[in-house]
Design an enzyme around this catalytic site. Structure first.
Site, PDB file in Angstrom:
ATOM      1  N   HIS B 123      52.138  43.311  34.852  1.00  0.00           N
ATOM      2  CA  HIS B 123      52.308  42.356  35.866  1.00  0.00           C
ATOM      3  C   HIS B 123      52.119  40.853  35.704  1.00  0.00           C
ATOM      4  CE1 HIS B 123      51.398  40.236  39.875  1.00  0.00           C
ATOM      5  NE2 HIS B 123      52.091  41.368  40.686  1.00  0.00           N
ATOM      6  N   ASP B 200      43.261  46.357  34.228  1.00  0.00           N
ATOM      7  CA  ASP B 200      43.729  45.524  35.797  1.00  0.00           C
ATOM      8  C   ASP B 200      44.244  46.999  36.492  1.00  0.00           C
ATOM      9  OD1 ASP B 200      45.588  45.087  37.610  1.00  0.00           O
ATOM     10  OD2 ASP B 200      47.312  44.442  36.629  1.00  0.00           O
ATOM     11  N   GLN B 203      46.649  48.949  40.952  1.00  0.00           N
ATOM     12  CA  GLN B 203      47.344  50.082  41.465  1.00  0.00           C
ATOM     13  C   GLN B 203      46.567  51.184  41.226  1.00  0.00           C
ATOM     14  OE1 GLN B 203      50.193  49.877  43.134  1.00  0.00           O
ATOM     15  NE2 GLN B 203      50.476  47.632  42.772  1.00  0.00           N
ATOM     16  N   LYS B 226      44.777  46.636  48.590  1.00  0.00           N
ATOM     17  CA  LYS B 226      45.575  47.718  48.165  1.00  0.00           C
ATOM     18  C   LYS B 226      44.934  48.920  48.477  1.00  0.00           C
ATOM     19  CE  LYS B 226      48.184  45.245  44.634  1.00  0.00           C
ATOM     20  NZ  LYS B 226      49.317  44.706  45.278  1.00  0.00           N
ATOM     21  N   CYS B 364      57.362  41.190  39.882  1.00  0.00           N
ATOM     22  CA  CYS B 364      56.324  40.348  39.213  1.00  0.00           C
ATOM     23  C   CYS B 364      56.329  41.141  37.761  1.00  0.00           C
ATOM     24  CB  CYS B 364      55.093  40.087  39.841  1.00  0.00           C
ATOM     25  SG  CYS B 364      55.250  39.415  41.590  1.00  0.00           S
TER      26      CYS B 364
END
Lengths: 143, 407
Positions: B123, B200, B203, B226, B364
């Site tokens: 991202h 990261d 997600q 999220k 992104c």
């Protein structure tokens, strides 16, 4: 040749027939986009790209006997449909008519709701560019 | 065990509405999930009954707010199995968590010629902060390539590792494609070269069970919104010894021990990295979101989402003109696709006209889209409250749209 306002009223009428159903409205706009005349490949250059649009939009204009002809294209069919409406209203008009045009049809057909607020800026940028062309031709005429 | 999805849906007020005259189908969960009533109530409950600044006031409300705030820290620690509460730092979001590490750890420890390794599917928020750091430090940003299926090419990754690799920062699960990356192996490989590893988890945390001790990553970042929680709140996990080695990020209240005009001494972790009054209401409400997940069970959520993924993948592959983008073997419940001869934006607007919310565009991840030679994709992402009948609604809509150009 119909006036700017006559054409706008025609468009409003057409969209009224479609009613409130967003799906059929979008399909109709895409259909209009499909009918946009082919854009000359030699005009598909960066300097003809309108900044501020999320979709890519190319716009150019030519002076035809004191009337301005607009040619445009986009990489998305919905945007092409929207441009085709603007071209239908403003193309073939004198610079002064274009500069004075109050494009009330945009609100009346609920375009903001159709394209969403994020893309309304792009539409405003297209109109601004068309008016800038008109201003440039008018200045040239008066010079 | 199959979930009682109707009962779960009842907890999400936003799902029960019509959009453009059709029942809303919310398939933009990778962008943000909806919030259960309990989270909404926790936010308003805090302002109604507990509002107070934390870690300071000598009064009951301040004490209560502080306790609730720290309860969330403990819940986050449990959620990712960190060693201790102090390893959990509250930020504005995943983006700020990455920027924090790049501008503290990165600035202190990176020198000229060092290398930061990221993948081609990052991202933008896991590209730009490292790019800025490398520019400042004259370090080199190296990119792990991705194959046609949308998976990291592991052999190439191993070749890129060397004694120059100081940081590996990699997306655990691709937001654009849904690919689950083999981070356990990647972390081990990077550690052999002495690199620090940043994960990261924006997600992955909502779909996979995460154990930071088992993974042995140095950092993990994710966002509350999220995970059925509020917007504007992120988490940065860091190993104690690594966090302690880092200079502060921002100066201000809370992050100090003693201040004089001659010298300031800094507070201990995590407070050293939490300057100013934090996002108290959202932090407190986030615990409720984690409770929601715990009560259903991560594996039950995953099983349900996997079933939706299988169902949608097989239904949509039948549609003429349907082109899936990213077909990794190991995926979460994200389907990225295009319709032949159509722009993703047009598809997205037409889906919206039938009440279906998806994301369109480059997500992104412009370098990844360039890798596939695409301007963008349409992305549908499923969550615990989605159903097969919603997928059927989208199957019908996509079929109709695809027919325009794929007769």
């Amino acid at each position: 040749m119909s006036s700017v306002n006559d054409i706008q009223n025609e468009i409003i009428e057409e969209f009224n027939i479609l009613g409130d159903d967003k799906e059929s409205t979008i399909f109709y706009i895409m259909e209009l986009g499909g009918k946009l005349p082919d854009f000359p490949e030699n005009e598909r250059i960066d300097s003809n790209i309108i900044k501020g649009c999320q979709s890519k939009v190319w716009l150019t204009a030519k002076d035809d006997n004191d009337q301005i002809e607009f040619l445009a294209d986009s990489n998305t069919d919905i945007t092409k449909g929207l441009i085709s409406l603007l071209i239908r209203v403003l193309s073939g008009k004198k610079p002064k008519e274009i500069l004075d045009a109050d494009l009330f049809f945009i609100d009346k057909i609920g375009m903001g709701n159709i394209i969403g607020s994020q893309r309304s800026n792009g539409l405003a940028a297209m109109i601004k560019q068309m008016k800038l062309y008109a201003l440039a031709y008018q200045t040239k005429q008066n010079a | 065990m199959s979930l009682n999805v109707d009962k779960i849906r009842d907890q999400f007020p936003v799902l029960h509405q019509e959009v453009n005259g059709r029942p809303l189908v919310y398939f933009d969960n990778a962008a943000t999930t909806q919030k259960p009533q309990s989270v909404i109530d926790a936010i308003s409950g805090y302002y109604k009954l507990d509002n107070s600044n934390i870690h300071r006031g000598a009064h009951t409300l301040a004490d209560r707010a502080t306790r609730y705030f720290e309860d969330t820290r403990a819940a986050v620690k449990e959620f990712i199995n960190a060693r201790e509460d102090s390893e959990i730092i509250f930020t504005k979001g995943t983006t700020e968590s990455i920027n924090l590490v790049a501008s503290t750890y990165g600035r202190k420890f990176l020198t000229k010629g060092d290398e930061v390794l990221i993948s081609a599917m990052e991202h933008h928020s896991n590209i730009v902060p490292w790019q800025m750091l490398c520019e400042e430090k004259e370090a080199v940003l190296k990119i792990i390539p991705v194959n046609d299926q949308g998976e990291i090419i592991y052999d190439e990754f191993e070749k890129l590792l060397s004694e120059k690799t100081k940081i590996l920062s990699v997306i655990h699960v691709s937001n654009a494609l849904g690919t689950i990356n083999p981070v356990r192996e990647m972390i081990q490989a990077a550690k052999k070269w002495g690199a620090k590893v940043f994960l990261d988890g924006a997600q992955s945390t909502s779909h996979l069970t995460i154990d930071v001790q088992e993974l042995d990553c140095d950092f993990l970042a994710f966002s509350a919104h999220k995970l059925y929680g509020p917007t504007g709140l992120g988490i940065l996990y860091g190993k104690r010894e690594v966090l302690e080695s880092m200079p502060p990020y921002q100066g201000g209240g809370e992050m100090i021990k003693e201040v004089s005009f001659e010298k300031t001494t800094y507070n201990d972790i995590p407070f050293k990295f939490e300057a100013g009054t934090p996002n108290i209401a959202d932090v407190i409400a986030f615990k409720t979101a984690l409770d929601f997940i715990r009560e259903i069970g991560k594996s039950n959520i995953k099983n349900h989402e996997d079933e939706l993924l299988r169902y949608a993948s097989s239904s949509w592959s039948e549609i003429k003109g349907f082109i899936p983008v990213g077909i990794a073997k190991d995926k979460i419940s994200v389907i990225s696709f295009n319709i032949r001869e159509m722009h993703p934006f047009d598809v997205g607007v037409m889906l919206d006209a039938t009440g279906i919310a998806v994301r369109t565009g480059h997500h992104c991840t412009q370098p990844l889209m360039q890798r596939f030679g695409l301007e963008g994709t349409v992305r549908a992402s499923f969550s615990v409250y989605n159903t097969k009948s919603e997928i059927d609604q989208m199957t019908e809509a996509v079929s109709k749209i695809a027919k325009i150009k794929n007769k």
